[in-house]
Each structure stands twice: as structure tokens, then as C-alpha cells.
Design a protein around this motif. Sequence first.
Motif, PDB file in Angstrom:
ATOM      1  N   GLN A  49       0.838  -1.208   0.000  1.00  0.00           N
ATOM      2  CA  GLN A  49       0.000   0.000   0.000  1.00  0.00           C
ATOM      3  C   GLN A  49       0.868   1.253   0.000  1.00  0.00           C
ATOM      4  N   LEU A  52       2.713   1.734  -3.269  1.00  0.00           N
ATOM      5  CA  LEU A  52       1.865   2.183  -4.374  1.00  0.00           C
ATOM      6  C   LEU A  52       1.389   3.616  -4.169  1.00  0.00           C
ATOM      7  N   ILE A  53       1.193   3.998  -2.919  1.00  0.00           N
ATOM      8  CA  ILE A  53       0.824   5.400  -2.667  1.00  0.00           C
ATOM      9  C   ILE A  53       1.968   6.311  -3.108  1.00  0.00           C
ATOM     10  N   ILE A  55       4.240   5.663  -5.362  1.00  0.00           N
ATOM     11  CA  ILE A  55       4.312   5.666  -6.827  1.00  0.00           C
ATOM     12  C   ILE A  55       3.221   6.566  -7.410  1.00  0.00           C
ATOM     13  N   ALA A  56       2.018   6.443  -6.851  1.00  0.00           N
ATOM     14  CA  ALA A  56       0.917   7.277  -7.361  1.00  0.00           C
ATOM     15  C   ALA A  56       1.256   8.752  -7.178  1.00  0.00           C
TER      16      ALA A  56
ATOM     17  N   PHE B 107       3.913  -2.874 -11.407  1.00  0.00           N
ATOM     18  CA  PHE B 107       2.667  -2.177 -11.059  1.00  0.00           C
ATOM     19  C   PHE B 107       1.473  -3.114 -11.224  1.00  0.00           C
ATOM     20  N   LEU B 110       1.451  -5.674  -8.385  1.00  0.00           N
ATOM     21  CA  LEU B 110       1.159  -5.089  -7.069  1.00  0.00           C
ATOM     22  C   LEU B 110      -0.284  -4.598  -6.967  1.00  0.00           C
ATOM     23  N   ILE B 114      -4.378  -4.478  -3.972  1.00  0.00           N
ATOM     24  CA  ILE B 114      -4.997  -3.337  -3.302  1.00  0.00           C
ATOM     25  C   ILE B 114      -6.421  -3.155  -3.801  1.00  0.00           C
ATOM     26  N   TRP B 116      -7.827  -0.153  -4.232  1.00  0.00           N
ATOM     27  CA  TRP B 116      -7.958   1.063  -5.052  1.00  0.00           C
ATOM     28  C   TRP B 116      -7.177   0.927  -6.365  1.00  0.00           C
ATOM     29  N   PHE B 120      -5.455   3.774  -8.916  1.00  0.00           N
ATOM     30  CA  PHE B 120      -4.022   3.771  -9.196  1.00  0.00           C
ATOM     31  C   PHE B 120      -3.772   3.705 -10.699  1.00  0.00           C
ATOM     32  N   VAL B 123      -4.409   6.996 -12.435  1.00  0.00           N
ATOM     33  CA  VAL B 123      -3.337   7.974 -12.189  1.00  0.00           C
ATOM     34  C   VAL B 123      -2.120   7.683 -13.060  1.00  0.00           C
ATOM     35  N   VAL B 124      -1.729   6.414 -13.114  1.00  0.00           N
ATOM     36  CA  VAL B 124      -0.507   6.088 -13.847  1.00  0.00           C
ATOM     37  C   VAL B 124      -0.739   6.125 -15.364  1.00  0.00           C
TER      38      VAL B 124
END
Lengths: 314, 449
Positions: A49, A52-53, A55-56, B107, B110, B114, B116, B120, B123-124
Motif C-alpha cells: 500500500q 503504491l501510494i 508511486i501514485a 505495477f 502489485l 490493493i 484502489w 491507481f 493515475v498512472v
Amino acid sequence: MSAQVEPTGPAEPAERSQEGRAEPAAHEGAPRRSAAARLVARTGSGLVQVLLILIALFWMVPTLGLLFSSLRSPQDNAASGWWTVLTEPTQLTLQNYANLLDNPDFVASFGNTVLITVPSTLIIVVVASLAAYAFAWLEFPGRDWLFLGVVGLLVVPIQVALVPISSLYGGTPLYGSILAVVLFHVGFGLPFGIFLLRNFFAAIPRDLLEAARMDGGKELTIFRRVILPLGGPAIASLGIFQFLWVWNDLLVALVFASEASQPMTVALQSQMRQFGANIDVIASGAFLSMVVPLLVFFAFQRYFVQGVMAGAVK
Amino acid sequence: MKAADTDAPAPAAQAGGPATGRGRLGPPPWLALFFLLPALLFLGIYVVYPILFSVYRSLWDAPGTEFVGLDNYARMFTRADTFIALRNNVIWIAVAPAVVTVAGLIFAVLTERIRWATAFKIVVFMPMAISFLASGVIFRLVYEQDPERGLANAVITTVQDTVAPTGAYPDANPREGVPLEETAGGGYRLTEPVAPGDAVAIPLVGVSAEEVPGDAENAAPPQQEQGAVTGTVWVDFTRGGGGREGTIDPTEKGLPALRVEAVRDGEAVATATTGADGAFTLTGLEGGDYTLRLAASNFSEPYNGLTWLGPTLITPSIIAAYLWVWAGFAMVLIAAGLSAIPREALEAARVDGATEWQVFRRVTVPLLSPVLMVVFVTLMIYVLKIFDLVFVIAPGSVRADANVLALEMWQVSFGINDQGLGSALAVFLLLLVVPAMIFQIRRFRREES
């Protein structure tokens, strides 16, 4: 390969089907493991988590930087980083945008972008659907070889056509006109358009077409009444993909447009030489040029993603 | 591909589409021409003819008046600017597709863990929707040299300041004629050894008024102390004149918070920090001689970050921006491939006691390899043609260092009007994508059959 245009349901987003399958699997697996394993899994997912936060954030912050820079005065931009607005929000101003919209050249370049993008997209969609229909449902000698040729043309670099087409345009009134840019985009957009739509049209159940033909429908009528409505999602994908592609183009316009017909990308690019002294113009201009693509992206995300995925190996 | 729709060449005609047997229901072949004609015209004029013309034109000189054979191709490898472009393209090809594919894979894997994931991915993936020009502007801002303005250097200098803070007195240096010499790391040491019981006065100059902290007091002359080395470090300069060199005059300030070390055999055996009046006391010393050293950290220069847009880092900097743009593309394609992997295969491996890493390495990646290949090849094609990002991010002064083939082709053809060399470069680019073209056609035929 499933990432390729899936003819039966191209509009089904990859995310959804994936989530649907991933989540239950994770829950089913959990109870079998020991408490220790579960703890490891949980902290592991905590780490994921956080990662990834981060990275975002890494992906969002540069864009926010452009937005905030565009909302600060040239003096503030010269003196400090955009992040200082977070502590001093009084820096925010719409003045850069007001200046930009007062600038007739910029407004004209925005108009040019629209005048280039909309016709290019429409022509590509129409011409590609006609050809795709022929490739999918009409019989003619050499059809499959011709289609393989189109597949081969998918990867031809635009660079190959710059010199030949500019010498073709040379001396004609076409050179430097909006039409010159539009026609070039149509030519280079077609291989992908035909490829995408043909694969989709070919998956339309044959019975539907046969029935229409049996009823004595003319081919053009069948195309309009059967293929176009059923092909809606694929046509939307193509249209949105091409719209963004042409809207964002710099190279083609750089070569074929004149000062009077240049789109926003070229107008902004010419400002880059004085980047440091020009951040107010460039940042607000760049952000304005992004607004339409971002709206299109958020509104039609699913179709766009589908178009991009179909464009793999273009 | 679903069902038996239109299928590869010859036998396909029977299997899919309106079969020839029922041809009377289907339209006559000439009708196809009506549907195809507009597309064939566009493709012929804008794609096929240019390929032939480029090949032809590349055999002629710059103005196109003299036949030069393969000279233009030879010049590609001998002309300095073009050669840099070639070299950079090799770097791009070697690095960018692999980095982007790996990022997309990480990505994609991973995000399966999650809730969300969709947010994600949006955004990417967002940079794919905006122009390279806008992305280039975004990264020009990120890469601004001044840490006060450029985000990359602001982050780096902040981290650097935490790890190794800037010295309090970067400009300080000893007064001439004082027995201090510079050490290798940038500190200073007394040329004469000291022993416990000694008291030394160390004068420095070159400290600007702003650098002297507000709480600095007037320097006090050093007091001798039993078993300790004592001393005072001060600014040997009286504002407005009147001070004597090498002496602590009444209004001269001490230098607080300066690290002083007693060194024996190269090791700092005792350290002390000067007080507000510049005095320090090094205690706990055994008898004998020590070298007195003012630590280098007192004098280190402020760190200004990296020159992202300089000749050395420009290509890596642009590749980073490229990663930012394309990672979403790789991620979405790979995620779609991932969702098609049978969950049972992964679960079976887990039940058999495989660690997550083993599952990833031995099951997920091999099952994904066709998708990874498609992503990788697609990225290679786009990397070969990379133009806008380099054009926009590299400032004019380093554009030659950042040059790539597609950019060089444009500059040569429309900047210096050498359309012979320009055409040769275009043909070269085309030749480079031919393997991808073959890959594409073969993949297509395999899927159709």
C-alpha cells in the motif's frame, strides 16, 4: 492473446474483470495459512500500500507542479518553487490564463487544433469503417494478402513520409494549410483504424448479416443498419484514440502547418526556447492544451484504454 | 480470436465470411472496391508512395540533383551529429523498453493486492492521454537546476541536507600566517601538535556577517585547564577596522557550534563543539601529543543537486520522463494478461508451499511472457521513433547531446535542407522497424488460424 482486441466485448474494461477474479482468490487462500503467515501477508500488503501510494504520488506530483506553476505570477515562479503555494495560497492567480486568452495568436492556435483534430478523426472513422467492412465481410480476390499488407503498414514510422509528402505538397496551395495536416493524419491513422475495426466487425455473428442480405438489403444499408450500430464500441475506441493522437501531435504540424494554421502544440513549442523567462505562458498554455484530452480521457476512459491496447505493436 | 470468423489466407475464404458457396447472396467483388477505394487512395498516397520515394530520394544528394548511390547511408555513420543520434538511439533501445516493461509488470502485479487498483491505474495511465509536449513541459519544470524551483533538485538537496547537512561556515578560512593547514576532506588542522593543558586560539576569516549566528557572543580568550585541551575559535576581524590580526579584540565574535576534534593516529579520539563565545574544551585525553582539527563538516559547501539537463544526464533524464508517460500503457496491457492467467495455477503453487516470489518468478512471469513480449516490442517501435520528448525537454544548448534518429531526421531534412540524408535516415528507421513488422504479421496470422 487476450490483450488484443477482444472482438466480442471490446468495451469491457480490463480492470473490472481482473478485480472480480483477484479479490475472491485472495480471500479463499487466506484461511488455510497459519497466523504467522497471515501476519506476514498483512504487513506485506501494508508495505505494498505504502509503495503504491508513493508511486501514485510520483505520477501525480509533476502534473500538479505544472498546474500550480500556471497559477502563479512570473515573479513568484522566478523566485520560488511551485510547492510554496501550499503554504502561501495567496500566490494563486488566474492572470496567466487571462493573458493567454487575450492573446489572439494563442486563441487562433487553439482553433486550429480543433479544426485539424475533428475532421481528421471523422474522416478516419468513416474511411476505416468502410474498408474494415470490406475486409471483414466482402469477397474479393487477394483480400487476405491486402489485409496483411495493412497490418504491415501499422508500424511504418511517420518520418518516412515527411520528405516525400512535403515535396508532393511543394508549390501547391496545400502546403501550410490545415487540410494538408488533416490529410496526412488520415493517411497515417488508417492502418490502425482498419486493423482495429476489421477485427471487431469480423466477430459480428454471420447470421445477422446473412439475414439482412436475405431480406434483400443493399450492402450500404447493411453497413449502416447492422455493422455501424453493432460496431459502436470499437468505433468509439478508434475515434477517441485518433482524436487524442491528432490533438497531441507535434511533428506532423511542425512540418506541414504554417504560422497561420499551426495548432497549439507548435505554438507552445516555439515558446520553449525562452523557457525560464516564459514559464507563465508555457505552463498555462500546456495546461490548457491538456484540458480537452483529460476531459476526454476521464469521460471515455474505457474506450481509450481499449484503443491504446489494440494499438499495441503499432 | 473467437469462433471461425475470417481466418488466415486461402482456406479462410471458405471457413469465414460470406462463403463462396452461398456467393449469390453476397455482393459482387467489384462492390468491395467501392468500400475500399478511399482507404486505398489514402494509404497509397500517404504511406506506400512515400516509402518508395524515400528509398529513391535517399540515393540522391542534398538538393536532389546528383545521384550519389549509398553515400548518404555512409554519411549517417561518419557525420558527427548523426552518429551521436545513432548512439543515443542505441542507449534508448537498450534501456527504455526494458525499464518500462518491468515497471508495468511490477505495477500490474502489485495492484492486484490493493482495493484502489482502478484509481491507481487511472493515475498512472493519465500521461498517455496528454501530449508529449505537455509531458515535456512538465518535466522541464521538474528538472529546473535551481533547487528553489526544480522539484527533482529540491527533493535531492533536502535529502542530502538531512544526511550530510551543509556546513555552518562554508566560506571560512584561516588568516594568512596562522599555523593552520587544510586537510584532505576540506577541514583544517593545526600544524603544531597540542597536549592536554594547552590552550589555543584559532582565528578564522572570510566568515560573512550573515553566517555568524545571532547568538554568537564576543569571543573569550582561551583558559588553560588541567588534563584538557581548551581553545577559542573566533572571527579575527573587527568590523569598521581597528582590530589586531591574531588577537582576540573586544568586539570580535566567537564561532558557535563548530566541531573540533583531537586526532591521534588518524582517529578522532575526542570531539567538542564550540560554545556561543567560540570556546571549546576537549576532555578525557591521555597525555601526549594530538593534532587539533576543525572538522570538514563545518565548511562543506551547500549541495545544489544534479544538472539534469546538462550534457551528461540529459538522456537518462528524458528516459525517466518516457517511463512516466509509458508505464501506464505497459501496466494496463500486462494487467489484462494477468487477469487471463488461471487463478488455480497460482493457488496450486501457493498450496505447494511456494513463496510469493517463487510464484511470481516461476508461474506468473512465464505465463505472461507472450504479453510481455508484445509490450516490449511495441515499446521498442515507439522508442525508435521517439521525437517530441527529446525535442521539448532538451534545452537548445544540449540538443546535440540528446539527439536521436527521428529528431536528427527532422533537423537534417527541414533545418539544413539535406533531404538526401534525411531520406536515408527515414529509410534506416523503417528498416529498424521491419523486424517488428514481421513479428506483428506473424502474430496476427497465428491468432487468425
